[in-house]
Write a protein that holds these residues in place. Structure first.
Motif, short mmCIF file in Angstrom:
data_model
loop_
_atom_site.label_atom_id
_atom_site.label_comp_id
_atom_site.label_asym_id
_atom_site.label_seq_id
_atom_site.Cartn_x
_atom_site.Cartn_y
_atom_site.Cartn_z
N ALA A 193 0.81 -1.23 0.00
CA ALA A 193 0.00 0.00 0.00
C ALA A 193 0.84 1.28 0.00
O ALA A 193 0.47 2.25 -0.65
CB ALA A 193 -0.93 0.00 1.22
N VAL A 194 1.95 1.29 0.73
CA VAL A 194 2.73 2.54 0.86
C VAL A 194 3.22 3.06 -0.49
O VAL A 194 3.10 4.26 -0.78
CB VAL A 194 3.90 2.33 1.84
CG1 VAL A 194 4.86 3.51 1.79
CG2 VAL A 194 3.36 2.17 3.25
N PRO A 195 3.80 2.21 -1.38
CA PRO A 195 4.20 2.75 -2.69
C PRO A 195 3.02 3.33 -3.48
O PRO A 195 3.18 4.35 -4.16
CB PRO A 195 4.80 1.53 -3.40
CG PRO A 195 5.23 0.63 -2.31
CD PRO A 195 4.22 0.81 -1.22
N VAL A 196 1.85 2.68 -3.38
CA VAL A 196 0.68 3.20 -4.09
C VAL A 196 0.24 4.53 -3.50
O VAL A 196 -0.14 5.46 -4.22
CB VAL A 196 -0.46 2.17 -4.03
CG1 VAL A 196 -1.72 2.71 -4.72
CG2 VAL A 196 -0.04 0.86 -4.69
N ILE A 197 0.30 4.64 -2.17
CA ILE A 197 -0.07 5.90 -1.50
C ILE A 197 0.90 7.02 -1.90
O ILE A 197 0.48 8.15 -2.20
CB ILE A 197 -0.09 5.70 0.03
CG1 ILE A 197 -1.21 4.73 0.42
CG2 ILE A 197 -0.28 7.03 0.75
CD1 ILE A 197 -1.21 4.35 1.89
N ASN A 198 2.19 6.70 -1.91
CA ASN A 198 3.19 7.71 -2.32
C ASN A 198 2.98 8.13 -3.77
O ASN A 198 3.12 9.32 -4.12
CB ASN A 198 4.60 7.15 -2.12
CG ASN A 198 4.95 6.95 -0.66
OD1 ASN A 198 4.37 7.60 0.22
ND2 ASN A 198 5.87 6.06 -0.39
N LEU A 199 2.65 7.15 -4.62
CA LEU A 199 2.41 7.47 -6.02
C LEU A 199 1.18 8.35 -6.18
O LEU A 199 1.16 9.27 -7.00
CB LEU A 199 2.24 6.18 -6.82
CG LEU A 199 2.11 6.32 -8.34
CD1 LEU A 199 3.34 7.01 -8.92
CD2 LEU A 199 1.92 4.95 -8.98
N ASN A 200 0.17 8.08 -5.37
CA ASN A 200 -1.05 8.91 -5.41
C ASN A 200 -0.75 10.35 -4.97
O ASN A 200 -1.24 11.31 -5.58
CB ASN A 200 -2.12 8.29 -4.51
CG ASN A 200 -3.42 9.06 -4.55
OD1 ASN A 200 -4.02 9.27 -5.60
ND2 ASN A 200 -3.86 9.50 -3.38
N LYS A 201 0.08 10.50 -3.93
CA LYS A 201 0.48 11.84 -3.50
C LYS A 201 1.27 12.56 -4.59
O LYS A 201 1.09 13.76 -4.82
CB LYS A 201 1.31 11.75 -2.22
CG LYS A 201 0.53 11.27 -1.00
CD LYS A 201 1.43 11.19 0.21
CE LYS A 201 0.66 10.71 1.44
NZ LYS A 201 1.54 10.59 2.64
#
Length: 224
Positions: free
Chosen positions: A95-103
């Protein structure tokens, strides 16, 4: 709405709990069956025919069953704790890479073209982050080129307009005589502006895909 990290953690942990509970049920059933076989092989089957297994068991047997059940409960609790930690680790890695990509996407949409995502993995998520960084770099490069192009166009348009304005003001003030040579010079500047505006229109049509460029061979010797 729960975050992606929370949802993935809950999903993985729920799956772990189901697996552990199922394993506990199977192990407990196997313990009961094996202990029944033990009592049967120990010569207690005659006693068991006259009553239940619980009624026929003595203190050592009850202590043995209780010890097994206690060990099973402790092991299950430890497995649940380990499962919770592993679930959080797996969910975070997903989830963290996806969250960072979303940001990063939100930052780019806000106009910050210097945004980049740190690439620390070589899987599909890492490839997605690398593609995003390449896209952002190209977008920044195109934006810089467009700004330079617009600055050049503004400069090219300013020159003939300045000449036209100066000559027209001179004619109005009587400083410049509107003879044929002067009118031809002004006409050339107007033609230059018309040509530049036409080229800008053709360029916009090319970018919009409404004009198909024509390709052909050019003899550089004759052109030069």
């Amino acid at each position: 709405m729960r975050s992606l990290l929370t949802r993935v953690t809950v999903t993985v942990f729920t799956t772990t709990v189901i697996v552990i509970v199922g394993l506990m049920v199977v192990v407990n059933y196997q313990i009961s069956e094996n202990f029944s076989s033990y009592l049967y092989m120990s010569g207690m089957h005659g006693m068991m025919n006259h009553g239940s297994m619980a009624a026929m068991m003595g203190t050592p047997e009850r202590q043995f069953i209780a010890s097994l059940q206690h060990s099973l409960a402790v092991t299950s609790a430890i497995m649940l704790i380990i499962g919770a930690l592993v679930s959080y680790y797996l969910a975070r890695s997903i989830a963290v890479p996806v969250i960072n990509l979303n940001k990063a996407v939100n930052s780019v949409s806000a106009g910050n073209l210097d945004t980049a995502v740190a690439i620390k993995r070589q899987d599909e998520v890492g490839q997605l982050a690398e593609a995003f960084n390449e896209m952002t770099a190209r977008l920044k490069s195109n934006t810089i080129l467009r700004q330079r192009f617009l600055a050049g166009i503004a400069h090219e348009l300013r020159t003939p307009l300045t000449i036209l304005k100066a000559n027209l003001e001179g004619i109005v003030d009587g400083i410049i005589s509107p003879d044929q040579e002067q009118m031809n010079s002004l006409t050339e500047e107007v033609d230059r502006l018309v040509k530049m505006v036409g080229e800008l229109r053709d360029l916009s049509l090319l970018e919009a895909g409404q004009m198909i460029p024509e390709y052909g061979d050019v003899n550089l010797k004759t052109t030069l």
